[in-house]
Motif scaffolding. Structure first.
Motif, PDB file in Angstrom:
ATOM      1  N   THR A   1       5.463 -29.645 -15.695  1.00 18.68           N
ATOM      2  CA  THR A   1       5.908 -28.703 -16.715  1.00 18.68           C
ATOM      3  C   THR A   1       6.992 -27.790 -16.148  1.00 18.68           C
ATOM      4  N   GLY A   2       8.080 -27.645 -16.901  1.00 17.59           N
ATOM      5  CA  GLY A   2       9.141 -26.737 -16.496  1.00 17.59           C
ATOM      6  C   GLY A   2      10.207 -27.333 -15.602  1.00 17.59           C
ATOM      7  N   THR A   3      10.171 -28.645 -15.375  1.00 14.39           N
ATOM      8  CA  THR A   3      11.155 -29.256 -14.477  1.00 14.39           C
ATOM      9  C   THR A   3      12.487 -29.552 -15.154  1.00 14.39           C
TER      10      THR A   3
ATOM     11  N   THR B   1      11.993 -39.863 -13.299  1.00 13.35           N
ATOM     12  CA  THR B   1      11.045 -38.875 -12.788  1.00 13.35           C
ATOM     13  C   THR B   1      11.812 -37.665 -12.262  1.00 13.35           C
ATOM     14  N   LEU B   2      11.453 -36.493 -12.776  1.00 22.64           N
ATOM     15  CA  LEU B   2      12.065 -35.250 -12.314  1.00 22.64           C
ATOM     16  C   LEU B   2      11.135 -34.608 -11.285  1.00 22.64           C
ATOM     17  N   PRO B   3      11.542 -34.537 -10.021  1.00 19.83           N
ATOM     18  CA  PRO B   3      10.679 -33.916  -9.014  1.00 19.83           C
ATOM     19  C   PRO B   3      10.583 -32.415  -9.242  1.00 19.83           C
ATOM     20  N   PRO B   4       9.498 -31.789  -8.789  1.00 21.78           N
ATOM     21  CA  PRO B   4       9.373 -30.335  -8.941  1.00 21.78           C
ATOM     22  C   PRO B   4      10.435 -29.610  -8.116  1.00 21.78           C
ATOM     23  N   LEU B   5      10.699 -28.379  -8.481  1.00 22.80           N
ATOM     24  CA  LEU B   5      11.767 -27.610  -7.837  1.00 22.80           C
ATOM     25  C   LEU B   5      11.501 -27.409  -6.345  1.00 22.80           C
ATOM     26  N   ARG B   6      10.234 -27.346  -5.949  1.00 20.92           N
ATOM     27  CA  ARG B   6       9.908 -27.144  -4.534  1.00 20.92           C
ATOM     28  C   ARG B   6      10.320 -28.343  -3.679  1.00 20.92           C
ATOM     29  N   GLU B   7      10.567 -29.498  -4.326  1.00 19.41           N
ATOM     30  CA  GLU B   7      10.997 -30.684  -3.583  1.00 19.41           C
ATOM     31  C   GLU B   7      12.507 -30.886  -3.636  1.00 19.41           C
TER      32      GLU B   7
ATOM     33  N   ARG C   1      14.876 -28.052  -2.964  1.00 16.77           N
ATOM     34  CA  ARG C   1      15.202 -26.653  -2.684  1.00 16.77           C
ATOM     35  C   ARG C   1      16.702 -26.401  -2.618  1.00 16.77           C
ATOM     36  N   GLU C   2      17.474 -27.445  -2.339  1.00 18.31           N
ATOM     37  CA  GLU C   2      18.923 -27.260  -2.270  1.00 18.31           C
ATOM     38  C   GLU C   2      19.508 -26.874  -3.627  1.00 18.31           C
ATOM     39  N   GLU C   3      18.737 -27.050  -4.699  1.00 21.74           N
ATOM     40  CA  GLU C   3      19.220 -26.697  -6.039  1.00 21.74           C
ATOM     41  C   GLU C   3      18.863 -25.277  -6.440  1.00 21.74           C
ATOM     42  N   ILE C   4      17.976 -24.616  -5.684  1.00 20.69           N
ATOM     43  CA  ILE C   4      17.453 -23.315  -6.116  1.00 20.69           C
ATOM     44  C   ILE C   4      18.550 -22.258  -6.196  1.00 20.69           C
ATOM     45  N   ILE C   5      19.324 -22.090  -5.112  1.00 19.12           N
ATOM     46  CA  ILE C   5      20.351 -21.047  -5.112  1.00 19.12           C
ATOM     47  C   ILE C   5      21.452 -21.327  -6.136  1.00 19.12           C
TER      48      ILE C   5
ATOM     49  N   LEU D   1      14.833 -15.356   0.185  1.00 23.20           N
ATOM     50  CA  LEU D   1      13.409 -15.310  -0.134  1.00 23.20           C
ATOM     51  C   LEU D   1      13.076 -16.192  -1.344  1.00 23.20           C
ATOM     52  N   LEU D   2      13.925 -16.165  -2.351  1.00 20.37           N
ATOM     53  CA  LEU D   2      13.684 -16.981  -3.535  1.00 20.37           C
ATOM     54  C   LEU D   2      13.816 -18.472  -3.212  1.00 20.37           C
ATOM     55  N   ALA D   3      14.683 -18.806  -2.272  1.00 17.92           N
ATOM     56  CA  ALA D   3      14.831 -20.201  -1.863  1.00 17.92           C
ATOM     57  C   ALA D   3      13.569 -20.722  -1.191  1.00 17.92           C
ATOM     58  N   GLY D   4      12.750 -19.814  -0.638  1.00 22.63           N
ATOM     59  CA  GLY D   4      11.507 -20.220   0.015  1.00 22.63           C
ATOM     60  C   GLY D   4      10.291 -20.181  -0.887  1.00 22.63           C
ATOM     61  N   HIS D   5      10.488 -19.708  -2.132  1.00 22.34           N
ATOM     62  CA  HIS D   5       9.369 -19.644  -3.083  1.00 22.34           C
ATOM     63  C   HIS D   5       9.037 -21.049  -3.584  1.00 22.34           C
ATOM     64  N   ASP D   6       7.763 -21.304  -3.871  1.00 22.13           N
ATOM     65  CA  ASP D   6       7.337 -22.651  -4.288  1.00 22.13           C
ATOM     66  C   ASP D   6       7.613 -22.952  -5.761  1.00 22.13           C
ATOM     67  N   TRP D   7       7.869 -21.961  -6.584  1.00 26.18           N
ATOM     68  CA  TRP D   7       8.204 -22.135  -7.996  1.00 26.18           C
ATOM     69  C   TRP D   7       7.213 -23.060  -8.711  1.00 26.18           C
ATOM     70  N   PRO D   8       5.945 -22.656  -8.835  1.00 26.40           N
ATOM     71  CA  PRO D   8       4.978 -23.508  -9.533  1.00 26.40           C
ATOM     72  C   PRO D   8       5.352 -23.753 -10.993  1.00 26.40           C
ATOM     73  N   GLY D   9       6.109 -22.830 -11.593  1.00 26.19           N
ATOM     74  CA  GLY D   9       6.569 -23.029 -12.964  1.00 26.19           C
ATOM     75  C   GLY D   9       7.905 -23.729 -13.059  1.00 26.19           C
ATOM     76  N   ASN D  10       8.445 -24.130 -11.900  1.00 23.07           N
ATOM     77  CA  ASN D  10       9.693 -24.885 -11.815  1.00 23.07           C
ATOM     78  C   ASN D  10      10.880 -24.151 -12.451  1.00 23.07           C
ATOM     79  N   ILE D  11      11.803 -24.878 -13.064  1.00 24.81           N
ATOM     80  CA  ILE D  11      13.029 -24.267 -13.563  1.00 24.81           C
ATOM     81  C   ILE D  11      12.738 -23.236 -14.643  1.00 24.81           C
ATOM     82  N   ARG D  12      11.718 -23.475 -15.456  1.00 20.20           N
ATOM     83  CA  ARG D  12      11.384 -22.509 -16.501  1.00 20.20           C
ATOM     84  C   ARG D  12      11.028 -21.153 -15.876  1.00 20.20           C
ATOM     85  N   GLU D  13      10.269 -21.179 -14.786  1.00 16.69           N
ATOM     86  CA  GLU D  13       9.918 -19.931 -14.094  1.00 16.69           C
ATOM     87  C   GLU D  13      11.166 -19.263 -13.526  1.00 16.69           C
ATOM     88  N   LEU D  14      12.061 -20.062 -12.952  1.00 17.67           N
ATOM     89  CA  LEU D  14      13.296 -19.523 -12.385  1.00 17.67           C
ATOM     90  C   LEU D  14      14.154 -18.856 -13.464  1.00 17.67           C
TER      91      LEU D  14
END
Length: 286
Positions: A6-8, A144-150, A152-156, A183-196
């Motif tokens: 959810t949220g990927t 298949t859309l991997p979760p944001l924690r997998e 991480r190069e896309e977070i910033i 710090l945000l780049a190291g967060h696990d983002w359980p809600g994925n992109i929606r949380e971000l």
């Protein structure tokens, strides 16, 4: 078929596929299969004929299979579609036609069908909760859309993109502090992109400073946010900086448990952190 937590960004990907296809000029419609009871879901998807049931509109109603003609229909959370409707959907996929509720004549379906789910459909097939024949008909091009924690190069880049977006929407001029991005780049983002996305908008509208510092981040432990200057050792500037660095790394290891997670939270390579801990004879499990 698009699968992912959810949220990927499954809906965003489906919309992107539509916008870059030969059906881009047609409508893009989506239906969440968990949003309504089975009877309403059937009427919404297939439509119904006049007098099909008590309370039906006198002229009947077009279903999304009709309204999406020439375009794309996204069925979100397809894994929750009731088995009875799965049988009707199979006919649409196999024969490009469907029967409205209470109707006696088949209607032609001219749509691109995209399905999305966060469930493991293969497991649901084995459990008898999803039709095997429909699963294979829908899985022609599985994505298949991997979760944001997998990824991480896309977070910033995503944080920068949505900061610009919400700055424009709310007429703000917020900017990220470099430490906040680390710090945000190291967060696990359980809600994925929606949380971000939600976090970025909340910070844009709630922070009363131009720069979004770690102080405003909900994911930052207070011990990492503001190191205690009194805890540093006496000595030269270099010695005090090294002591402060050691405190930060020890705190990150205690907070995150592994060198990988601690390094991600501090914005450094795992190998760099391991070398420093070995130098200080810190025993931590990787």
């Amino acid at each position: 078929m698009i699968q992912g937590e959810t949220g990927t960004g499954k809906t965003l990907l489906a919309r992107y596929i539509h916008q870059h296809s030969e059906r881009a000029e047609g409508p893009f419609l989506e239906l969440n299969c968990t949003a309504m009871p089975e009877g309403l879901l059937e009427a919404e998807l297939f439509g119904y004929s006049p007098g099909a049931f008590t309370g039906a509109a006198p002229r009947g109603k077009q279903g999304l299979l009709d309204v999406a003609h020439g375009g794309t229909l996204l069925l979100d959370e397809i894994g929750d579609l009731p088995l009875a409707l799965q049988a009707k959907l199979l006919k649409v996929v196999e024969e490009n036609r469907f029967l409205p509720v209470g109707g006696t004549e088949f209607r032609h379906a001219n749509i691109r069908l995209i399905c999305a789910t966060h469930r493991d459909l293969q497991q649901q097939v084995h459990m008898g909760q999803f039709r095997e024949d429909l699963y294979y008909r829908l899985s022609v091009v599985p994505l298949t859309l991997p979760p944001l924690r997998e990824r991480r190069e896309e977070i910033i880049p995503l944080l920068d993109h949505y900061l610009t977006h919400f700055n424009q929407r709310h007429e703000k001029t917020r900017c990220w502090h470099p430490e906040s991005l680390e710090l945000l780049a190291g967060h696990d983002w359980p809600g994925n992109i929606r949380e971000l996305i939600n976090l970025t908008e909340r910070l844009v509208v709630s922070v009363n400073e131009q720069e979004i510092t770690p102080h405003w981040l909900p994911h930052v432990p207070a011990s990492l946010e503001t190191p205690n200057p009194s805890a540093t050792c006496d000595g030269s500037l270099r010695e005090q900086v090294m002591e402060l660095e050691r405190q930060l790394i020890e705190t990150a290891l205690a907070t995150h448990g592994t060198t990988r997670a601690a390094a991600a939270a501090l914005g450094i390579d795992q190998s760099t952190l391991v070398k420093k801990t070995r130098r200080w004879c810190l025993s931590r499990s990787a």
